[in-house]
Design a protein around this motif. Structure first.
Motif, PDB file in Angstrom:
ATOM      1  N   ASP A 155       0.829  -1.219   0.000  1.00 58.50           N
ATOM      2  CA  ASP A 155       0.000   0.000   0.000  1.00 58.50           C
ATOM      3  C   ASP A 155       0.860   1.264   0.000  1.00 58.50           C
ATOM      4  OD1 ASP A 155       0.915  -0.068   2.652  1.00 58.50           O
ATOM      5  OD2 ASP A 155      -1.078   0.013   3.565  1.00 58.50           O
ATOM      6  N   GLU A 156       2.165   1.115   0.292  1.00 53.65           N
ATOM      7  CA  GLU A 156       3.019   2.301   0.341  1.00 53.65           C
ATOM      8  C   GLU A 156       3.223   2.928  -1.037  1.00 53.65           C
ATOM      9  OE1 GLU A 156       6.409   2.219   2.826  1.00 53.65           O
ATOM     10  OE2 GLU A 156       5.416   1.061   4.392  1.00 53.65           O
ATOM     11  N   VAL A 157       2.898   2.203  -2.108  1.00 48.93           N
ATOM     12  CA  VAL A 157       3.080   2.796  -3.452  1.00 48.93           C
ATOM     13  C   VAL A 157       2.129   3.977  -3.670  1.00 48.93           C
ATOM     14  CG1 VAL A 157       3.971   0.694  -4.546  1.00 48.93           C
ATOM     15  CG2 VAL A 157       1.498   1.162  -4.610  1.00 48.93           C
ATOM     16  N   LEU A 182       1.468   9.271  16.014  1.00 43.61           N
ATOM     17  CA  LEU A 182       0.073   9.336  15.538  1.00 43.61           C
ATOM     18  C   LEU A 182      -0.045   8.974  14.054  1.00 43.61           C
ATOM     19  CD1 LEU A 182      -1.146  12.507  17.485  1.00 43.61           C
ATOM     20  CD2 LEU A 182      -1.319  10.075  18.102  1.00 43.61           C
ATOM     21  N   GLN A 183       1.022   8.403  13.496  1.00 45.46           N
ATOM     22  CA  GLN A 183       0.943   7.919  12.106  1.00 45.46           C
ATOM     23  C   GLN A 183      -0.045   6.754  12.080  1.00 45.46           C
ATOM     24  OE1 GLN A 183       3.725   7.764  14.017  1.00 45.46           O
ATOM     25  NE2 GLN A 183       4.955   9.476  13.329  1.00 45.46           N
ATOM     26  N   ARG A 184      -0.794   6.663  10.996  1.00 45.70           N
ATOM     27  CA  ARG A 184      -1.863   5.656  10.931  1.00 45.70           C
ATOM     28  C   ARG A 184      -1.545   4.607   9.870  1.00 45.70           C
ATOM     29  NH1 ARG A 184      -5.907   8.248  13.808  1.00 45.70           N
ATOM     30  NH2 ARG A 184      -7.431   6.637  13.357  1.00 45.70           N
ATOM     31  N   PRO A 198      11.198   2.632  20.923  1.00 42.31           N
ATOM     32  CA  PRO A 198      11.461   3.911  20.241  1.00 42.31           C
ATOM     33  C   PRO A 198      10.347   4.284  19.268  1.00 42.31           C
ATOM     34  CG  PRO A 198      12.798   2.158  19.272  1.00 42.31           C
ATOM     35  CD  PRO A 198      12.014   1.525  20.373  1.00 42.31           C
ATOM     36  N   LEU A 199       9.405   5.071  19.728  1.00 46.75           N
ATOM     37  CA  LEU A 199       8.256   5.465  18.903  1.00 46.75           C
ATOM     38  C   LEU A 199       8.627   6.733  18.124  1.00 46.75           C
ATOM     39  CD1 LEU A 199       5.248   4.628  18.444  1.00 46.75           C
ATOM     40  CD2 LEU A 199       4.656   6.296  20.215  1.00 46.75           C
ATOM     41  N   TYR A 200       8.536   6.653  16.795  1.00 47.23           N
ATOM     42  CA  TYR A 200       8.968   7.780  15.965  1.00 47.23           C
ATOM     43  C   TYR A 200       7.981   8.957  16.062  1.00 47.23           C
ATOM     44  CZ  TYR A 200      11.998   4.388  13.462  1.00 47.23           C
ATOM     45  OH  TYR A 200      12.917   3.438  13.116  1.00 47.23           O
TER      46      TYR A 200
HETATM   47  O1  DAU Z   1       2.372  -0.738   4.589  1.00 46.92           O
HETATM   48  C1  DAU Z   1       3.035  -1.888   4.141  1.00 46.92           C
HETATM   49  C2  DAU Z   1       4.478  -1.822   4.561  1.00 46.92           C
HETATM   50  O2  DAU Z   1       4.490  -2.065   5.962  1.00 46.92           O
HETATM   51  C3  DAU Z   1       5.366  -2.819   3.836  1.00 46.92           C
HETATM   52  O3  DAU Z   1       5.397  -2.515   2.473  1.00 46.92           O
HETATM   53  C4  DAU Z   1       6.796  -2.799   4.408  1.00 46.92           C
HETATM   54  O4  DAU Z   1       7.572  -3.818   3.817  1.00 46.92           O
HETATM   55  C5  DAU Z   1       6.711  -3.053   5.897  1.00 46.92           C
HETATM   56  O5  DAU Z   1       8.000  -2.942   6.475  1.00 46.92           O
HETATM   57  C6  DAU Z   1       5.764  -2.057   6.552  1.00 46.92           C
HETATM   58  O6  DAU Z   1       6.338  -0.732   6.453  1.00 46.92           O
HETATM   59  P1  DAU Z   1       6.297   0.279   7.679  1.00 46.92           P
HETATM   60  O7  DAU Z   1       7.389   1.255   7.545  1.00 46.92           O
HETATM   61  O8  DAU Z   1       4.931   0.831   7.870  1.00 46.92           O
HETATM   62  O9  DAU Z   1       6.580  -0.767   8.900  1.00 46.92           O
HETATM   63  P2  DAU Z   1       7.439  -0.589  10.235  1.00 46.92           P
HETATM   64  O10 DAU Z   1       7.134  -1.758  11.096  1.00 46.92           O
HETATM   65  O11 DAU Z   1       8.870  -0.285   9.941  1.00 46.92           O
HETATM   66  O12 DAU Z   1       6.796   0.711  10.878  1.00 46.92           O
HETATM   67  C7  DAU Z   1       5.419   0.765  11.204  1.00 46.92           C
HETATM   68  C8  DAU Z   1       5.153   2.150  11.745  1.00 46.92           C
HETATM   69  O13 DAU Z   1       5.822   2.281  13.014  1.00 46.92           O
HETATM   70  C9  DAU Z   1       5.701   3.273  10.882  1.00 46.92           C
HETATM   71  O14 DAU Z   1       4.809   4.384  10.928  1.00 46.92           O
HETATM   72  C10 DAU Z   1       7.025   3.641  11.526  1.00 46.92           C
HETATM   73  C11 DAU Z   1       6.769   3.351  12.996  1.00 46.92           C
HETATM   74  N1  DAU Z   1       7.951   2.896  13.764  1.00 46.92           N
HETATM   75  C12 DAU Z   1       8.680   1.864  13.252  1.00 46.92           C
HETATM   76  C13 DAU Z   1       9.795   1.414  13.908  1.00 46.92           C
HETATM   77  C14 DAU Z   1      10.634   0.280  13.352  1.00 46.92           C
HETATM   78  C15 DAU Z   1       8.277   3.483  14.962  1.00 46.92           C
HETATM   79  O15 DAU Z   1       7.591   4.397  15.440  1.00 46.92           O
HETATM   80  N2  DAU Z   1       9.399   3.051  15.616  1.00 46.92           N
HETATM   81  C16 DAU Z   1      10.186   2.047  15.131  1.00 46.92           C
HETATM   82  O16 DAU Z   1      11.217   1.709  15.781  1.00 46.92           O
END
Ligand code: DAU
Ligand code: NAD
Length: 342
Positions: free
Chosen positions: A129-131, A213-215, A207-209
């Motif tokens: 869905d990221e596309v 509040l990102q959805r 570590p919450l970025y």
């Molecule tokens: O949406 C589909 C995508 O979901 C896939 O295409 C990717 O391969 C998959 O990695 C995933 O991407 P995200 O970047 O959304 O997943 P991630 O688990 O890295 O992060 C989820 C959310 O959490 C995102 O808004 C970033 C945030 N995050 C992530 C990490 C690793 C944090 O707040 N802290 C963190 O340490």
């Protein structure tokens, strides 16, 4: 009876997909082609390793000879192989973003060329869905423009476009799936869910970025796999299908949920500097997959997320072996060591 190639089958969604196939299509032959990057874990496939209808090939989807060997006689191809972690695609040196372009774009081309030669019945390109890029309002439909914003999502969009071009130019039976944020067993502990659960079990900071509040739309891995299988069996050539869980949550909500399941305090949450170019929201409209593929997610967020958190609590050997390794520790230090406070 089908003979199926699953590329990237030693990774998170790919290995769950192989297990799904063994359960739901036991008569099919399954070949896995996987380079075994840091994210490819042979132990994810240990349960099928001695199965007579299963073959594992270690190789790169960018290597035409390895691809020809693995795809020999296959009727269906499911391409999961990818560099998949957004944060790694953002790391400074070209080796990181370059690997995304190489595997997620060029690798798709190599697979398509061989699939054309083999005259496969269906080629499923597993996309994301990221596309669609950041979706501030409403829900993405398959005809929306692709507006990727990270090197990861741009590479995945490139892979989709190459795949689609083989449908248009060569009449190849290409189908694209666009899945949302997937969770479940065997996810490498760099992604939010397994990272936060494993840190919390050790009473380490989560570590919450940014503001948290990102959805995202959270999808259980088995439901994602069933959607990809449905696309392989019933998808129409040249079409894309959104596959989402219908569970829109903020990252903070997901984090609080997992802490509650583990009985750990919210004080473990540590706001840190945001991801560059961080997309605030993804949201999918999945009506097309529901009506045309006869697919829908079967598990509720609460039930599947609880089961997943418990899986990581009960399979600590699996993630401790990864987190204790040098590659992981270097990555962790690099991604989190110098992050400013949120
Ligand atoms: O949406 C589909 C995508 O979901 C896939 O295409 C990717 O391969 C998959 O990695 C995933 O991407 P995200 O970047 O959304 O997943 P991630 O688990 O890295 O992060 C989820 C959310 O959490 C995102 O808004 C970033 C945030 N995050 C992530 C990490 C690793 C944090 O707040 N802290 C963190 O340490
Ligand atoms: P992952 O990182 O866990 O696994 C990727 C697998 O691909 C690993 O086994 C790795 O060894 C293999 N691989 C990498 N480069 C390769 C190459 N050049 N040749 C052969 N194998 C290679 O990824 P995942 O989370 O399981 O994602 C699988 C697919 O699903 C990816 O295409 C990803 O873009 C897509 N996707 C993921 C999510 C998600 O939330 N995780 C959501 C939507 C779509």
């Amino acid at each position: 009876m089908e003979k199926v190639l699953v590329t990237g089958g030693a990774g998170f969604i790919g290995s769950n997909f192989v297990h799904l196939l063994r359960r739901e299509r036991p008569e099919w032959h399954v070949v896995v082609l996987d380079k075994l990057t840091y994210a490819g874990r042979p132990e994810n496939l240990a349960a099928v390793a001695n199965d007579a209808q299963y073959r594992f090939v270690q190789g790169d989807i960018c290597d035409a000879a390895a691809v020809a060997d693995a795809m020999q006689g296959c009727t269906l191809v499911f391409n999961f192989a990818a560099e998949s972690h957004v944060d790694r695609s953002l790391m400074g040196d070209p080796a990181h973003a370059g690997a995304f372009v190489q595997t997620d774009v060029y690798g798709v081309y190599v697979l398509l060329e061989e699939a054309k030669r083999q005259n496969v019945k269906k080629f499923v390109q597993v996309s994301t869905d990221e596309v669609y890029g950041d979706v501030s309002q409403g829900h993405s439909v398959e005809t929306d423009p692709l507006e990727p914003r990270s090197p990861y999502s741009a590479s995945k969009a490139g892979g989709e476009l190459i795949a689609r071009s083989y449908f248009v130019s060569h009449d190849m039976p290409v189908v694209i799936t666009r899945g949302s944020n997937t969770f479940g067993p065997y996810q490498y502990p760099e992604k939010l869910l397994p990272l936060f659960v494993s840190n919390a079990l050790d009473d380490q900071d989560l570590p919450l970025y940014g503001d948290g509040l990102q959805r995202r739309d959270w999808l259980f891995v088995e439901d994602h796999g069933r959607g990809i299988l449905a696309a392989g069996e019933r998808g129409r050539a040249g079409e894309a299908y959104n596959i989402g869980g219908g569970n829109e949550k903020t990252n903070r909500e997901v984090t609080e949920f997992l802490l509650q399941v583990l009985g750990k305090p919210a004080s473990l949450i540590k706001p840190v500097g945001d991801r560059p170019g961080h997309d605030r929201r993804y949201a999918l409209n999945c009506e097309k997959a529901k009506s045309n593929l006869d697919w829908q997610p079967l598990r509720t967020f609460e039930e599947a997320m609880t089961a997943t958190v418990e899986w990581y609590r009960d399979h600590q050997d699996w993630w401790r072996a990864i987190k204790g390794g040098e590659e992981y520790q270097q990555y962790y230090q690099r991604n989190y060591g110098t992050r400013d406070k949120g």
